[in-house]
Write an enzyme that holds these catalytic residues in place. Structure first.
Site, mmCIF file in Angstrom:
data_model
loop_
_atom_site.group_PDB
_atom_site.id
_atom_site.type_symbol
_atom_site.label_atom_id
_atom_site.label_comp_id
_atom_site.label_asym_id
_atom_site.label_seq_id
_atom_site.Cartn_x
_atom_site.Cartn_y
_atom_site.Cartn_z
ATOM 1 N N ASP A 53 3.309 2.363 1.780
ATOM 2 C CA ASP A 53 4.026 3.342 0.959
ATOM 3 C C ASP A 53 3.044 4.091 0.051
ATOM 4 O OD1 ASP A 53 3.498 1.273 -0.795
ATOM 5 O OD2 ASP A 53 5.507 1.221 -1.669
ATOM 6 N N SER A 54 1.764 3.717 0.108
ATOM 7 C CA SER A 54 0.717 4.512 -0.550
ATOM 8 C C SER A 54 0.714 5.934 0.011
ATOM 9 C CB SER A 54 -0.656 3.858 -0.360
ATOM 10 O OG SER A 54 -0.892 3.565 1.005
ATOM 11 N N ASP A 92 5.640 -0.433 5.672
ATOM 12 C CA ASP A 92 5.987 -0.857 4.309
ATOM 13 C C ASP A 92 7.442 -0.530 4.018
ATOM 14 O OD1 ASP A 92 4.526 -2.176 2.402
ATOM 15 O OD2 ASP A 92 3.391 -0.417 1.762
ATOM 16 N N LYS A 121 6.400 -4.994 5.577
ATOM 17 C CA LYS A 121 5.809 -5.633 4.399
ATOM 18 C C LYS A 121 6.717 -5.361 3.210
ATOM 19 C CE LYS A 121 1.962 -3.973 2.299
ATOM 20 N NZ LYS A 121 2.490 -3.594 0.977
ATOM 21 N N GLU A 190 -3.048 -8.556 -4.015
ATOM 22 C CA GLU A 190 -3.668 -7.347 -4.585
ATOM 23 C C GLU A 190 -4.148 -7.557 -6.027
ATOM 24 O OE1 GLU A 190 -1.529 -3.691 -3.912
ATOM 25 O OE2 GLU A 190 -2.877 -2.545 -5.215
HETATM 26 O O1 KIV Z 1 0.893 0.855 0.474
HETATM 27 C C1 KIV Z 1 -0.227 0.372 0.683
HETATM 28 O O2 KIV Z 1 -1.172 1.047 1.107
HETATM 29 C C2 KIV Z 1 -0.425 -1.053 0.409
HETATM 30 C C3 KIV Z 1 -1.818 -1.590 0.476
HETATM 31 C C4 KIV Z 1 -2.576 -1.181 -0.723
HETATM 32 C C5 KIV Z 1 -1.844 -3.052 0.690
HETATM 33 O O3 KIV Z 1 0.508 -1.734 0.130
#
Ligand code: KIV
Length: 276
Positions: A53-54, A92, A121, A190
Site C-alpha cells: 500500500d506504499s 497489501d 499482507k 518494520e
Molecule cells: O506497503 C509496503 O510497501 C510495505 C513494505 C514497506 C513492507 O508494507
C-alpha cells in the site's frame, strides 16, 4: 540456455517454498506496483513481489498510506499479476479493508486473490488474530506485519522506531507469536530494534522479513522506488542502489534539447510519401 529461458523453467515460487527457505537461504522481497516493474524485478530474481500500500505514497503522491483503497489495490495487483512473475505475489490489504469486520476482511482479501494476489499482507499483531484465522480458513495465505505499522501511525505518534522500551518489546514478541499461532506464513518486522527482530526470528518457525530491523531476519524487503533512487524522500533504513531520478531527468532534458535544437526526429524516425 539463456538467463531468461532458465528463469522460465525454474518453477513458480509458492508460500510453501517461502516457508522452506527459513534457515536455508535469505528471502528477498521487493515492492512493485505495475506490469513493467513486476517483469523487471522478477527477471532480476526476487522471491516475493509485494504490491504494497506504499503505492499510495510513491506512485499516487499521498502523504500516508491511509487514503489507499481497495480499487487502487485491485488495479495494481492485477497489473503486477499480468506479468506472470515466478516470484510470489502478495497484495497489501489497505487501511479499513480488514479492521471493520472479519466478513469485510475475507471479502476484500478474496478480491485481491481473484485479481492475482497469491497471498495478502495485513498490519497488526494480537488485534488481528481473528482476521488471520478467518482468512487462512478461507484458503488465503497471510503475511503479518508488526513493529512499525504505517497504517497505525496516528496512534503510534508518527513513523517511530519500535522495540526500544520493555513493554513495547514484549508486545512485539507476543504479537509475532500470536500471529504464527493464528496461521501466518511469514511476518514483516518494520523499523524495530535488531536484537528484538533477532529474538523473534529465533523463536518462530516461520520466516521473518525485515525492513529497517537489522540483518538477523530470514529475509529483507525494500520499497522499489527507494532502492532505485526514484523517491523524493527515503526512510533512514533504505539503501539507494542507483539514482534513477537523475538518470530520468537527464534523459528527458536531452530529449527537450534535441527537439528544440532540431536533432529529433532525425531521418530514421520519419518517412516520406514516395518511400517504400
Ligand atoms: O506497503 C509496503 O510497501 C510495505 C513494505 C514497506 C513492507 O508494507
Amino acid at each position: 540456455m539463456t538467463y531468461l529461458s532458465e528463469m522460465k523453467v525454474m518453477s513458480k515460487i509458492t508460500v510453501r517454498d517461502i516457508l522452506k527457505y527459513k534457515g536455508k537461504k535469505k528471502i528477498v522481497m521487493i515492492t512493485a506496483y505495475d506490469y513493467t516493474f513486476a517483469k523487471l524485478v522478477d527477471q532480476a530474481g526476487v522471491d516475493i513481489i509485494l504490491v504494497g500500500d506504499s503505492v499510495g505514497m510513491v506512485v499516487h503522491g499521498y502523504r500516508s498510506t491511509l487514503p489507499v483503497n481497495m480499487d487502487m489495490m485491485l488495479l495494481h495487483v492485477s497489473s503486477v499479476a499480468r506479468a506472470e512473475p515466478r516470484a510470489l505475489v502478495i497484495g497489501d490489504m489497505p487501511f479499513l479493508s480488514y479492521e471493520t469486520s472479519v466478513e469485510d476482511a475475507v471479502r476484500n482479501a478474496g478480491l485481491l486473490v481473484k485479481n492475482g494476489a497469491e497471498a495478502v499482507k495485513i498490519e497488526g499483531g494480537e488485534e488481528v488474530v481473528d482476521i488471520v484465522k478467518a482468512l487462512v480458513r478461507a484458503g488465503i495465505p497471510v503475511m503479518g506485519h508488526i513493529g512499525l505499522t504505517p497504517q497505525r501511525y496516528l496512534v503510534i505518534g508518527g513513523y517511530r522506531k519500535r522495540g526500544k522500551k520493555r513493554n513495547e518489546i514484549e508486545k512485539i514478541i507476543n504479537d509475532a507469536k500470536q500471529l504464527e499461532k493464528a496461521g501466518v506464513f511469514a511476518i514483516v518486522i518494520e523499523f524495530t530494534a535488531a536484537d528484538v527482530a533477532k529474538t523473534i526470528t529465533e523463536e518462530l518457525s516461520i520466516p521473518t522479513i525485515c525492513i529497517g530491523s537489522g540483518p538477523y531476519c530470514d529475509g529483507q524487503v525494500l520499497v522499489l522506488h527507494d532502492l532505485l533512487g526514484l523517491s523524493e524522500q527515503t526512510p533512514p533504513f533504505a539503501k539507494k542502489y542507483t539514482d534513477l531520478r537523475n538518470i530520468i531527468i537527464n534523459a528527458v532534458q536531452q530529449y527537450i534539447k534535441d527537439v528544440r535544437e532540431g536533432r529529433f526526429p532525425s531521418r530514421n524516425h520519419y518517412f516520406l510519401s514516395e518511400e517504400k
